[in-house]
Design a protein around this motif. Sequence first.
Motif, PDB file in Angstrom:
ATOM      1  N   GLU A  23       0.834  -1.209   0.000  1.00 11.54           N
ATOM      2  CA  GLU A  23       0.000   0.000   0.000  1.00 11.54           C
ATOM      3  C   GLU A  23       0.870   1.261   0.000  1.00 11.54           C
ATOM      4  OE1 GLU A  23      -3.977  -1.510   2.374  1.00 11.54           O
ATOM      5  OE2 GLU A  23      -2.209  -0.927   3.545  1.00 11.54           O
ATOM      6  N   CYS A  24       1.908   1.258   0.824  1.00 11.99           N
ATOM      7  CA  CYS A  24       2.797   2.422   0.881  1.00 11.99           C
ATOM      8  C   CYS A  24       3.539   2.614  -0.438  1.00 11.99           C
ATOM      9  CB  CYS A  24       3.779   2.281   2.039  1.00 11.99           C
ATOM     10  SG  CYS A  24       3.027   2.474   3.669  1.00 11.99           S
ATOM     11  N   LEU A  25       4.001   1.538  -1.035  1.00 11.76           N
ATOM     12  CA  LEU A  25       4.714   1.648  -2.310  1.00 11.76           C
ATOM     13  C   LEU A  25       3.786   2.117  -3.428  1.00 11.76           C
ATOM     14  CD1 LEU A  25       7.029  -1.494  -2.122  1.00 11.76           C
ATOM     15  CD2 LEU A  25       7.678   0.924  -1.845  1.00 11.76           C
ATOM     16  N   ALA A  26       2.519   1.695  -3.409  1.00 19.11           N
ATOM     17  CA  ALA A  26       1.559   2.152  -4.412  1.00 19.11           C
ATOM     18  C   ALA A  26       1.299   3.652  -4.258  1.00 19.11           C
ATOM     19  CB  ALA A  26       0.256   1.370  -4.303  1.00 19.11           C
ATOM     20  N   TYR A  27       1.186   4.123  -3.019  1.00 22.37           N
ATOM     21  CA  TYR A  27       0.999   5.551  -2.770  1.00 22.37           C
ATOM     22  C   TYR A  27       2.234   6.329  -3.235  1.00 22.37           C
ATOM     23  CZ  TYR A  27       0.094   9.975  -0.437  1.00 22.37           C
ATOM     24  OH  TYR A  27      -0.101  11.317  -0.176  1.00 22.37           O
ATOM     25  N   ASP A  28       3.409   5.810  -2.926  1.00 20.98           N
ATOM     26  CA  ASP A  28       4.653   6.442  -3.364  1.00 20.98           C
ATOM     27  C   ASP A  28       4.687   6.549  -4.886  1.00 20.98           C
ATOM     28  OD1 ASP A  28       7.510   7.334  -3.155  1.00 20.98           O
ATOM     29  OD2 ASP A  28       7.814   5.432  -4.200  1.00 20.98           O
ATOM     30  N   ALA A  29       4.282   5.489  -5.590  1.00 21.06           N
ATOM     31  CA  ALA A  29       4.285   5.507  -7.056  1.00 21.06           C
ATOM     32  C   ALA A  29       3.309   6.560  -7.588  1.00 21.06           C
ATOM     33  CB  ALA A  29       3.922   4.126  -7.596  1.00 21.06           C
ATOM     34  N   GLU A  30       2.141   6.691  -6.957  1.00 22.27           N
ATOM     35  CA  GLU A  30       1.152   7.690  -7.373  1.00 22.27           C
ATOM     36  C   GLU A  30       1.697   9.113  -7.223  1.00 22.27           C
ATOM     37  OE1 GLU A  30      -3.139   9.456  -5.866  1.00 22.27           O
ATOM     38  OE2 GLU A  30      -2.498   7.494  -5.149  1.00 22.27           O
ATOM     39  N   VAL A  31       2.292   9.404  -6.066  1.00 18.50           N
ATOM     40  CA  VAL A  31       2.841  10.742  -5.820  1.00 18.50           C
ATOM     41  C   VAL A  31       4.036  10.997  -6.730  1.00 18.50           C
ATOM     42  CG1 VAL A  31       3.922  12.267  -4.120  1.00 18.50           C
ATOM     43  CG2 VAL A  31       2.011  10.791  -3.441  1.00 18.50           C
ATOM     44  N   THR A  32       4.929  10.033  -6.848  1.00 14.54           N
ATOM     45  CA  THR A  32       6.118  10.183  -7.684  1.00 14.54           C
ATOM     46  C   THR A  32       5.735  10.479  -9.136  1.00 14.54           C
ATOM     47  OG1 THR A  32       7.432   8.770  -6.232  1.00 14.54           O
ATOM     48  CG2 THR A  32       8.222   9.036  -8.486  1.00 14.54           C
ATOM     49  N   ALA A  33       4.755   9.744  -9.664  1.00 17.90           N
ATOM     50  CA  ALA A  33       4.305   9.974 -11.042  1.00 17.90           C
ATOM     51  C   ALA A  33       3.651  11.341 -11.182  1.00 17.90           C
ATOM     52  CB  ALA A  33       3.334   8.877 -11.461  1.00 17.90           C
ATOM     53  N   GLY A  34       2.844  11.708 -10.202  1.00 17.92           N
ATOM     54  CA  GLY A  34       2.156  12.996 -10.266  1.00 17.92           C
ATOM     55  C   GLY A  34       3.087  14.189 -10.159  1.00 17.92           C
ATOM     56  N   GLU A  35       4.163  14.040  -9.419  1.00 26.72           N
ATOM     57  CA  GLU A  35       5.121  15.136  -9.233  1.00 26.72           C
ATOM     58  C   GLU A  35       6.149  15.194 -10.353  1.00 26.72           C
ATOM     59  OE1 GLU A  35       5.117  17.590  -6.641  1.00 26.72           O
ATOM     60  OE2 GLU A  35       3.097  16.726  -6.626  1.00 26.72           O
TER      61      GLU A  35
END
Length: 67
Positions: free
Chosen positions: A10-22
């Motif tokens: 779950e944490c890695l999926a959130y990290d991927a979402e933020v990383t892609a968005g930024e």
Amino acid sequence: MMYIKGTEAECLAYDAEVTAGENYTGGTIRWAEPIEIDGYHYMTVNDRYPTTLTTVTELPVVEDNII
């Protein structure tokens, strides 16, 4: 400060979402690294990326065993 409390996935999926968005470039390649404490994983919440995952306001206290 808010932290996600969840599984590593779950944490890695959130990290991927933020990383892609930024769209990080240069020295920054990801939002945050999840840390494991007592079987749970924690990650800082980015205010621009709300989450439905469980959040907490503080990380649990970890006591050092000094011999």
